[in-house]
Scaffold this motif. Structure first.
Motif, PDB file in Angstrom:
ATOM      1  N   LEU A   1       1.526   8.821 -13.719  1.00 14.95           N
ATOM      2  CA  LEU A   1       2.568   7.886 -13.282  1.00 14.95           C
ATOM      3  C   LEU A   1       2.081   6.443 -13.443  1.00 14.95           C
ATOM      4  O   LEU A   1       2.782   5.585 -13.983  1.00 14.95           O
TER       5      LEU A   1
ATOM      6  N   MET B   1       3.184   3.447 -16.248  1.00 11.81           N
ATOM      7  CA  MET B   1       3.613   2.098 -15.846  1.00 11.81           C
ATOM      8  C   MET B   1       2.820   1.058 -16.621  1.00 11.81           C
ATOM      9  O   MET B   1       3.364   0.086 -17.134  1.00 11.81           O
TER      10      MET B   1
ATOM     11  N   HIS C   1       4.295  -5.277  -9.081  1.00 10.78           N
ATOM     12  CA  HIS C   1       4.168  -6.184  -7.929  1.00 10.78           C
ATOM     13  C   HIS C   1       2.847  -6.958  -8.032  1.00 10.78           C
ATOM     14  O   HIS C   1       2.138  -7.123  -7.034  1.00 10.78           O
TER      15      HIS C   1
ATOM     16  N   GLY D   1       9.140  -7.665  -3.271  1.00  9.29           N
ATOM     17  CA  GLY D   1       8.569  -6.679  -2.360  1.00  9.29           C
ATOM     18  C   GLY D   1       8.087  -7.323  -1.070  1.00  9.29           C
ATOM     19  O   GLY D   1       7.715  -8.503  -1.041  1.00  9.29           O
ATOM     20  N   MET D   2       8.110  -6.536  -0.014  1.00 15.49           N
ATOM     21  CA  MET D   2       7.552  -6.973   1.276  1.00 15.49           C
ATOM     22  C   MET D   2       6.820  -5.761   1.861  1.00 15.49           C
ATOM     23  O   MET D   2       7.446  -4.793   2.284  1.00 15.49           O
TER      24      MET D   2
ATOM     25  N   THR E   1      11.630  -3.280  -0.475  1.00 21.66           N
ATOM     26  CA  THR E   1      11.989  -4.182  -1.577  1.00 21.66           C
ATOM     27  C   THR E   1      13.415  -4.686  -1.386  1.00 21.66           C
ATOM     28  O   THR E   1      14.183  -4.144  -0.582  1.00 21.66           O
TER      29      THR E   1
ATOM     30  N   PHE F   1      16.908   3.322  -5.040  1.00 24.59           N
ATOM     31  CA  PHE F   1      15.990   3.490  -6.160  1.00 24.59           C
ATOM     32  C   PHE F   1      16.781   4.073  -7.334  1.00 24.59           C
ATOM     33  O   PHE F   1      17.924   4.491  -7.201  1.00 24.59           O
TER      34      PHE F   1
ATOM     35  N   PHE G   1      11.499   9.602 -13.064  1.00 26.82           N
ATOM     36  CA  PHE G   1      10.682   8.385 -13.169  1.00 26.82           C
ATOM     37  C   PHE G   1       9.962   8.336 -14.521  1.00 26.82           C
ATOM     38  O   PHE G   1       9.900   7.296 -15.159  1.00 26.82           O
TER      39      PHE G   1
ATOM     40  N   ALA H   1      13.367  -0.346   2.982  1.00 29.50           N
ATOM     41  CA  ALA H   1      12.288   0.625   2.734  1.00 29.50           C
ATOM     42  C   ALA H   1      12.798   1.829   1.932  1.00 29.50           C
ATOM     43  O   ALA H   1      12.025   2.724   1.596  1.00 29.50           O
ATOM     44  N   ILE H   2      14.063   1.868   1.638  1.00 30.16           N
ATOM     45  CA  ILE H   2      14.742   2.804   0.725  1.00 30.16           C
ATOM     46  C   ILE H   2      14.710   4.282   1.171  1.00 30.16           C
ATOM     47  O   ILE H   2      15.753   4.906   1.285  1.00 30.16           O
ATOM     48  N   HIS H   3      13.532   4.837   1.398  1.00 27.29           N
ATOM     49  CA  HIS H   3      13.442   6.271   1.725  1.00 27.29           C
ATOM     50  C   HIS H   3      13.935   6.552   3.152  1.00 27.29           C
ATOM     51  O   HIS H   3      13.965   5.663   3.995  1.00 27.29           O
TER      52      HIS H   3
ATOM     53  N   PHE I   1      -1.571  -0.987   0.301  1.00 25.84           N
ATOM     54  CA  PHE I   1      -0.567  -0.407   1.199  1.00 25.84           C
ATOM     55  C   PHE I   1      -0.226   0.993   0.702  1.00 25.84           C
ATOM     56  O   PHE I   1      -0.425   1.309  -0.474  1.00 25.84           O
TER      57      PHE I   1
ATOM     58  N   SER J   1      -3.958   3.802  -8.086  1.00 24.09           N
ATOM     59  CA  SER J   1      -3.902   2.391  -8.451  1.00 24.09           C
ATOM     60  C   SER J   1      -4.963   1.585  -7.679  1.00 24.09           C
ATOM     61  O   SER J   1      -5.633   0.723  -8.232  1.00 24.09           O
ATOM     62  N   ARG J   2      -5.117   1.933  -6.401  1.00 24.54           N
ATOM     63  CA  ARG J   2      -6.140   1.242  -5.596  1.00 24.54           C
ATOM     64  C   ARG J   2      -7.531   1.468  -6.183  1.00 24.54           C
ATOM     65  O   ARG J   2      -8.315   0.528  -6.318  1.00 24.54           O
TER      66      ARG J   2
END
Ligand code: HEM
Length: 345
Positions: free
Chosen positions: A10, A14, A29, A83-84, A101, A106, A114, A193-195, A298, A325-326
């Motif tokens: 994933l 991206m 972001h 984003g927040m 966001t 989404f 995706f 927060a969408i979900h 996050f 990603s982190r």
């Protein structure tokens, strides 16, 4: 949940769409600003959710605002989702995140969607549309394509529209994205927060809910015909917070029978009970942005007792994707000491 190799794929997909990517930065972001804050729950919050940050005590928080697009170039004035991401540092020593966001819905229901989106979301060189084409579009009741922003050389719209044309479920999110614009301030946008999450309230009552942040200063966008300079959002926030704290109200919408629980592409009807859960006060933009925003990682599944994830496959896929990603960018899970939120901030 997805396995680690799917999560890596994933993130790799991206990155493959980015003309420029710096491995020390987030793939999406990428440009953002970290802000100090505190959260105070409302009087009714605990009745609806027993999670620690709704106890009423002042909770230290760290917030990172961002432009959603990936890559190291900063274009604050361009049409983009914002984003927040908020980390609540709890008195018990635990922490929990809420990632939101400016998009309400989404555009993918699961990882397969995706992946298809990332395949189609290829940037193409921008071609300016002729005035005749614009008139023709209007006569056909189509929204004419906007002119590129100064410096905008490639265009992702064709791929996104192609994807939306194939999938009805994606159309709401994509339509919102196309006209989302640029806020006058990070503190003047509403974030969702969408979900769906499942919260536990008093007497062990469990409810499906969706969270959103409403700015007390009101929502305000820039004029799309006169886009501002590339990098105004951080300075604007610094200036604003030097004069006065900025505030957001956390709203929690309660779902009812028949509302989509596991599908982040489907909105809920407008007439749903909404609870004011508390107020977030932004106090300042710290000098040390590496610690305040860039290193932090996050995660939407960093949750505490009282809040559980729904079965939404996108929500579960994000857990490991954010970890991958982190690791790639060398971020730290939680670089803050809980004592870093000084009294009276
Ligand atoms: C399968 C779907 C998604 C994938 C694969 C994905 C992936 C990512 C990745 C890899 C990052 C960078 C994480 C880091 O390095 O710390 C990120 C950041 C972010 N994502 Fe997602 N994301 C997805 C869906 C969403 C959704 C639905 C939202 C809406 C709430 C969202 C909001 C954000 C925000 C606000 C950030 C920036 C967080 C920060 O400031 O650190 N993402 N996403």
């Amino acid at each position: 949940m997805v396995d680690k190799s799917t999560a890596k794929r994933l993130v790799d997909e991206m990155i493959s769409n980015l003309p420029k990517h710096n491995r020390q930065q987030r793939p999406v972001h990428t440009i953002g600003v970290g802000v100090d804050a505190y959260f105070t729950a409302s009087d009714v919050a605990r009745k609806f959710c027993i999670a620690e940050h709704f106890s009423g005590e002042r909770i230290c928080a760290k917030v990172r605002f961002s432009n959603a697009s990936g890559g190291p170039e900063q274009h604050d004035g361009w049409n983009d989702v914002r984003g927040m991401a908020t980390r609540f540092l709890l008195p018990s020593g635990a922490a929990t995140d809420l990632i939101a966001t400016t998009l309400r819905e989404f555009f993918a229901r699961n990882v397969e969607d995706f992946f298809e989106f990332t395949k189609l979301d290829k940037h193409k060189p921008y071609r300016r549309e002729s005035p005749w084409r614009k008139i023709l579009d209007m006569l056909q009741l189509k929204i004419p394509r906007r002119d590129p922003y100064p410096g905008e050389e490639t265009n992702a719209s064709a791929g996104i529209l192609n994807y939306a044309n194939r999938h009805r479920f994606a159309q709401l999110g994509v339509a919102e994205f196309k006209k989302i614009g640029a806020p006058v301030s990070y503190a003047r946008a509403a974030y969702h927060a969408i979900h769906t999450f499942i919260v536990e309230g008093e007497n062990e009552v469990r409810r499906p809910v969706r969270f959103s942040w409403q700015p007390v200063a009101g929502v305000g966008n820039t004029n799309p015909d006169a886009p501002p300079v590339d990098d105004y959002l951080r300075q604007e926030l610094e200036g604003r917070l030097q004069r006065w704290p900025a505030r957001f109200v956390l709203m929690m919408t309660i779902g009812e029978a028949g509302d989509a629980i596991d599908d982040p592409t489907r909105p809920w009807p407008a007439r749903r009970v909404r609870i004011v859960m508390g107020t977030l006060t932004l106090t300042g933009v710290p000098e040390d942005q590496a610690t305040a925003g860039e290193q932090i990682s996050f995660n939407p599944l960093r949750l505490v007792r009282g809040i559980e994830p729904s079965a939404d496959p996108i929500l579960h896929a994000r857990r490991d994707a954010y970890e991958v990603s982190r690791e790639m960018r060398g971020g730290t899970a939680c670089p803050f000491s809980h004592r870093s939120c000084a009294d009276g901030e």
